[in-house]
Design an enzyme around this catalytic site. Sequence first.
Site, PDB file in Angstrom:
ATOM      1  CE  LYS A 135      34.980  47.536  24.176  1.00 23.61           C
ATOM      2  NZ  LYS A 135      36.293  46.883  24.491  1.00 23.61           N
ATOM      3  CD  GLU A 171      23.879  35.564  29.028  1.00 18.88           C
ATOM      4  OE1 GLU A 171      24.269  34.767  29.897  1.00 18.88           O
ATOM      5  OE2 GLU A 171      22.722  35.553  28.583  1.00 18.88           O
ATOM      6  CB  CYS A 207      31.031  32.817  32.682  1.00 18.57           C
ATOM      7  SG  CYS A 207      30.338  31.915  31.286  1.00 18.57           S
ATOM      8  CD  GLU A 219      33.855  35.380  37.128  1.00 20.19           C
ATOM      9  OE1 GLU A 219      33.769  36.624  36.992  1.00 20.19           O
ATOM     10  OE2 GLU A 219      33.385  34.585  36.319  1.00 20.19           O
TER      11      GLU A 219
HETATM   12  P1  NAD Z   1      35.131  42.974  31.708  1.00 20.64           P
HETATM   13  O1  NAD Z   1      33.786  43.222  32.255  1.00 20.64           O
HETATM   14  O2  NAD Z   1      36.285  43.695  32.298  1.00 20.64           O
HETATM   15  O3  NAD Z   1      35.171  43.286  30.147  1.00 20.64           O
HETATM   16  C1  NAD Z   1      34.271  42.723  29.245  1.00 20.64           C
HETATM   17  C2  NAD Z   1      34.044  43.681  28.091  1.00 20.64           C
HETATM   18  O4  NAD Z   1      33.447  44.868  28.602  1.00 20.64           O
HETATM   19  C3  NAD Z   1      35.323  44.114  27.366  1.00 20.64           C
HETATM   20  O5  NAD Z   1      35.047  44.235  25.993  1.00 20.64           O
HETATM   21  C4  NAD Z   1      35.607  45.466  27.982  1.00 20.64           C
HETATM   22  O6  NAD Z   1      36.330  46.330  27.130  1.00 20.64           O
HETATM   23  C5  NAD Z   1      34.208  45.991  28.199  1.00 20.64           C
HETATM   24  N1  NAD Z   1      34.110  47.008  29.241  1.00 20.64           N
HETATM   25  C6  NAD Z   1      34.881  47.162  30.358  1.00 20.64           C
HETATM   26  N2  NAD Z   1      34.494  48.247  31.044  1.00 20.64           N
HETATM   27  C7  NAD Z   1      33.461  48.797  30.372  1.00 20.64           C
HETATM   28  C8  NAD Z   1      32.629  49.930  30.577  1.00 20.64           C
HETATM   29  N3  NAD Z   1      32.783  50.740  31.629  1.00 20.64           N
HETATM   30  N4  NAD Z   1      31.645  50.175  29.673  1.00 20.64           N
HETATM   31  C9  NAD Z   1      31.450  49.367  28.611  1.00 20.64           C
HETATM   32  N5  NAD Z   1      32.217  48.297  28.356  1.00 20.64           N
HETATM   33  C10 NAD Z   1      33.205  48.000  29.235  1.00 20.64           C
HETATM   34  O7  NAD Z   1      35.331  41.399  31.789  1.00 20.64           O
HETATM   35  P2  NAD Z   1      36.604  40.524  31.428  1.00 20.64           P
HETATM   36  O8  NAD Z   1      37.483  40.448  32.606  1.00 20.64           O
HETATM   37  O9  NAD Z   1      37.145  40.932  30.129  1.00 20.64           O
HETATM   38  O10 NAD Z   1      35.853  39.132  31.202  1.00 20.64           O
HETATM   39  C11 NAD Z   1      35.642  38.233  32.204  1.00 20.64           C
HETATM   40  C12 NAD Z   1      34.223  38.281  32.730  1.00 20.64           C
HETATM   41  O11 NAD Z   1      33.280  37.910  31.734  1.00 20.64           O
HETATM   42  C13 NAD Z   1      34.042  37.265  33.853  1.00 20.64           C
HETATM   43  O12 NAD Z   1      33.301  37.859  34.878  1.00 20.64           O
HETATM   44  C14 NAD Z   1      33.247  36.160  33.189  1.00 20.64           C
HETATM   45  O13 NAD Z   1      32.504  35.356  34.069  1.00 20.64           O
HETATM   46  C15 NAD Z   1      32.379  36.932  32.247  1.00 20.64           C
HETATM   47  N6  NAD Z   1      31.850  36.065  31.208  1.00 20.64           N
HETATM   48  C16 NAD Z   1      30.520  35.723  31.256  1.00 20.64           C
HETATM   49  C17 NAD Z   1      29.983  34.857  30.312  1.00 20.64           C
HETATM   50  C18 NAD Z   1      28.532  34.460  30.351  1.00 20.64           C
HETATM   51  O14 NAD Z   1      28.017  33.995  29.354  1.00 20.64           O
HETATM   52  N7  NAD Z   1      27.853  34.623  31.477  1.00 20.64           N
HETATM   53  C19 NAD Z   1      30.799  34.354  29.292  1.00 20.64           C
HETATM   54  C20 NAD Z   1      32.145  34.739  29.266  1.00 20.64           C
HETATM   55  C21 NAD Z   1      32.656  35.598  30.228  1.00 20.64           C
END
Ligand code: NAD
Length: 487
Positions: free
Chosen positions: A176, A251, A285, A384
């Site tokens: 996804k 992650e 992140c 964050e």
């Molecule tokens: P997000 O959690 O809003 O979305 C991430 C993904 O999850 C998207 O594809 C989104 O469509 C999906 N998603 C959202 N709600 C969902 C649900 N209820 N059920 C299933 N899937 C769902 O995050 P974002 O704002 O897009 O990304 C930023 C975040 O990602 C930050 O917190 C960042 O630190 C983290 N991040 C972590 C790493 C790591 O390796 N630790 C790497 C990159 C980003």
Amino acid sequence: MTIPGILDNHIGGSEVAAVGGERIEKFDPHSGALQSRIARSGAADVDAAVQAARAAQPGWAAVPAVQRGQILHRIANLMEARAEELGAVVAGETGKSRKEGMGEVGAAVQCARFFAGEGQRLFGRTIPSGTPGKLNLTVRTPAGVAGLIIAANTPIANVAWKLFPALICGNGVVLKAAEDTPFTASWTARAALEAGLPPGVFNVVHGLGAEAGEPLVTHDLVDVVSFTGSTRVGRRLAELAGARLKKISLELGGKNPLVVMDDADLDKAVRWAVLSAFSNAGQRCAAGSRIILHAPIYDAFVEKFVAATAALKLGNGDGDDLGPVINARQLGNMLAAIDAAKGRGARLLSGGSRLADQDHAGGYYLAPTILDQVDPADEISRTELFGPVTCLYRVEGFDQAVELANAGPYGLTACIHTRSVDRGLLFCERVRAGVTVINAGTHGSEAHMPFGGRGLSGNGSREPGTEALDVYSELKNIALNADPAQT
Ligand code: NAD
């Protein structure tokens, strides 16, 4: 065209519209203009993708891992040969420069090659037995169907970090993609097909998280879930997976400390602090969002850091230092958080507003923002923001620096600048983080290194590196018994 006006799902090797026929509007972060309309998938689309993966997976698992690796190499070859095109897709959907997009492609190719090689090293163990004549060993078997959900910040790297370990272990995959960066994922699915990956092994569904992500996590035929995204969503998915006793790798976010001690090379520390806080518009992140400064160098660091930040160029050209944030909602959240912190007494040293000049006004550009006089217990110190915003803190000595670095709920990466080996090593020992660094940035790992965090940054798993194989495979123990009577 780099970015198509319409984007469908990729299921069973074909491009198919969402069952409901609906689409989501996707905007260009650089200009704010409507860029494309992507499939708005729901449970029925996810089911079709999972069924395709389930049907294709046994055939893929039957291909010896060494040969699976050859197909991964062919995918890497295609990515390399078309790096300009793929880099442009990454740049187009994120608003970053082509140069940065290309850099990300290079990292993804390395990841593909590393896991291609793991096909020759999918080792198990032999374990001595207490029973005479018994040979005991472990082998890795595929988990089955892997459901992958990723964030938008580094689109091709995020795809690569999950896709390639999942494939080399013999899984079927349903990805996804992030709704803000769907094109890279579909590009990769088409390239993988062309490189010889059997149809159905790698499927991509587009759509919103709650509508297209949750059904992937709850689907009975999905055996393992790997999620990169926010802690808020990660917690929700952990609950859904936990109720089903489903394996899940998380992650999540970070609020990463970068400490500068009085014996540091100050110019070097400033360079790394700027990169840590503001590269990729702070959408990492591992971003350095808490800069902890030893009192004797506080003023000198602030002066140099503010000057270096003021010199940063914003835009999507190769000569620019950082681009926009990914969407209007994120931009609004950050501006609100900055204003609220100021209202509670924070001092704004740089940035703090949206760029309003002619070149940037339409896009989601936030001026790189530095705040100080912020309480470590304040919300902005503990939450964050995932953008170009960093806070400065003053400490009187090493112990206080470690204590502050460890304050807060996250534990992803941490960095210290010091010329003292003792301070450096003790910091790495005492800081609560999965990735620790001396004299560089709060940067992420390379493809062959384990990345992941403590506390609210994850649930204990590590990807990529060989550790990712533990996420995407199940160990099987085999006991062979020799019977002396049969000789
Ligand atoms: P997000 O959690 O809003 O979305 C991430 C993904 O999850 C998207 O594809 C989104 O469509 C999906 N998603 C959202 N709600 C969902 C649900 N209820 N059920 C299933 N899937 C769902 O995050 P974002 O704002 O897009 O990304 C930023 C975040 O990602 C930050 O917190 C960042 O630190 C983290 N991040 C972590 C790493 C790591 O390796 N630790 C790497 C990159 C980003």
